[in-house]
Design a protein around this motif. Structure first.
Motif, PDB file in Angstrom:
ATOM      1  N   ARG A   1       0.837  -1.198   0.000  1.00  0.00           N
ATOM      2  CA  ARG A   1       0.000   0.000   0.000  1.00  0.00           C
ATOM      3  C   ARG A   1       0.870   1.245   0.000  1.00  0.00           C
ATOM      4  NH1 ARG A   1      -3.406   0.982   5.018  1.00  0.00           N
ATOM      5  NH2 ARG A   1      -2.400   2.971   5.177  1.00  0.00           N
TER       6      ARG A   1
ATOM      7  N   THR B   1      -8.721   7.912  -9.694  1.00  0.00           N
ATOM      8  CA  THR B   1      -8.155   8.254  -8.386  1.00  0.00           C
ATOM      9  C   THR B   1      -8.609   9.640  -7.958  1.00  0.00           C
ATOM     10  OG1 THR B   1      -6.224   6.896  -8.850  1.00  0.00           O
ATOM     11  CG2 THR B   1      -5.996   8.543  -7.112  1.00  0.00           C
TER      12      THR B   1
ATOM     13  N   GLU C   1     -11.372  11.203  -8.838  1.00  0.00           N
ATOM     14  CA  GLU C   1     -12.789  11.143  -8.466  1.00  0.00           C
ATOM     15  C   GLU C   1     -12.963  10.517  -7.085  1.00  0.00           C
ATOM     16  OE1 GLU C   1     -15.083  10.705 -12.728  1.00  0.00           O
ATOM     17  OE2 GLU C   1     -14.034   8.954 -11.918  1.00  0.00           O
ATOM     18  N   LEU C   2     -12.205   9.463  -6.813  1.00  0.00           N
ATOM     19  CA  LEU C   2     -12.280   8.820  -5.503  1.00  0.00           C
ATOM     20  C   LEU C   2     -11.823   9.775  -4.404  1.00  0.00           C
ATOM     21  CD1 LEU C   2     -10.938   5.251  -6.340  1.00  0.00           C
ATOM     22  CD2 LEU C   2     -13.286   5.900  -5.798  1.00  0.00           C
ATOM     23  N   LYS C   3     -10.774  10.531  -4.701  1.00  0.00           N
ATOM     24  CA  LYS C   3     -10.260  11.492  -3.717  1.00  0.00           C
ATOM     25  C   LYS C   3     -11.293  12.583  -3.449  1.00  0.00           C
ATOM     26  CE  LYS C   3      -6.266  14.228  -2.602  1.00  0.00           C
ATOM     27  NZ  LYS C   3      -5.065  13.691  -2.049  1.00  0.00           N
ATOM     28  N   GLU C   4     -12.008  13.023  -4.479  1.00  0.00           N
ATOM     29  CA  GLU C   4     -13.051  14.039  -4.301  1.00  0.00           C
ATOM     30  C   GLU C   4     -14.163  13.528  -3.388  1.00  0.00           C
ATOM     31  OE1 GLU C   4     -14.666  15.429  -7.971  1.00  0.00           O
ATOM     32  OE2 GLU C   4     -12.778  16.351  -8.588  1.00  0.00           O
ATOM     33  N   HIS C   5     -14.515  12.264  -3.535  1.00  0.00           N
ATOM     34  CA  HIS C   5     -15.583  11.687  -2.712  1.00  0.00           C
ATOM     35  C   HIS C   5     -15.138  11.465  -1.271  1.00  0.00           C
ATOM     36  CE1 HIS C   5     -18.355  11.317  -5.985  1.00  0.00           C
ATOM     37  NE2 HIS C   5     -17.502  10.607  -6.695  1.00  0.00           N
ATOM     38  N   GLN C   6     -13.840  11.288  -1.050  1.00  0.00           N
ATOM     39  CA  GLN C   6     -13.332  11.073   0.295  1.00  0.00           C
ATOM     40  C   GLN C   6     -13.205  12.377   1.073  1.00  0.00           C
ATOM     41  OE1 GLN C   6      -9.648   9.011  -0.226  1.00  0.00           O
ATOM     42  NE2 GLN C   6     -10.634   7.043  -0.590  1.00  0.00           N
ATOM     43  N   THR C   7     -12.953  13.479   0.371  1.00  0.00           N
ATOM     44  CA  THR C   7     -12.781  14.763   1.019  1.00  0.00           C
ATOM     45  C   THR C   7     -14.149  15.315   1.384  1.00  0.00           C
ATOM     46  OG1 THR C   7     -10.852  15.152  -0.363  1.00  0.00           O
ATOM     47  CG2 THR C   7     -11.767  17.059   0.787  1.00  0.00           C
ATOM     48  N   PRO C   8     -14.421  15.509   2.677  1.00  0.00           N
ATOM     49  CA  PRO C   8     -15.733  16.055   3.053  1.00  0.00           C
ATOM     50  C   PRO C   8     -15.846  17.504   2.599  1.00  0.00           C
ATOM     51  CG  PRO C   8     -14.326  15.828   4.979  1.00  0.00           C
ATOM     52  CD  PRO C   8     -13.569  15.258   3.815  1.00  0.00           C
ATOM     53  N   GLU C   9     -17.021  17.818   2.057  1.00  0.00           N
ATOM     54  CA  GLU C   9     -17.248  19.193   1.615  1.00  0.00           C
ATOM     55  C   GLU C   9     -17.521  20.070   2.831  1.00  0.00           C
ATOM     56  OE1 GLU C   9     -20.119  19.576  -1.472  1.00  0.00           O
ATOM     57  OE2 GLU C   9     -19.425  17.764  -2.484  1.00  0.00           O
TER      58      GLU C   9
END
Length: 121
Positions: free
Chosen positions: A25, A104, A106-114
């Motif tokens: 990882r 990656t 897009e996944l990072k955008e979904h992980q970052t809380p707005e």
């Protein structure tokens, strides 16, 4: 052909804290690494989409054929061609599904809380 358009990205990722030395990882901590990975994913998507499009274009004559088989032999040949087409299509289903996977970035955008307006003040 794609190698000149999309050179390999330099290794800008580092092993994250708390990740064991034997682990596979990796954590992207450098913003340039994230952009590098995103650029590589764009190149790979472009390549895969071009290959898929070429396959679809190659199938058009088969699908547009007006040969319905006028004899028993020609119908049997059409059935065999259709079975081969179904096998080929099943093999490509996984490739088309891979084109729908999020990147990656897009996944990072979904992980970052707005942040809400209350948080930003």
């Amino acid at each position: 052909m794609w190698a000149s358009a999309c050179p390999p990205a330099p290794c800008l990722s580092v092993r994250g804290p708390g990740v064991p030395a034997g682990s596979d990882r990796w954590v992207l901590t450098d913003p340039r690494a994230v952009l590098s990975v995103a650029g590589l994913e764009v190149c790979q998507f472009s390549r895969d989409a071009s290959v898929a499009e070429a396959w679809l274009i190659a199938q058009e004559p088969y699908l547009a054929s007006r040969d319905f088989g006028h004899t028993v032999d020609s119908v049997e040949k059409l059935i065999k061609r259709h079975e081969a087409f179904e096998k080929s299509t099943a093999g490509w289903a996984e490739r088309f599904a891979a084109l729908e996977k999020p990147t990656t970035l897009e996944l990072k955008e979904h992980q970052t809380p707005e942040r809400t307006e209350e948080e930003t003040g």
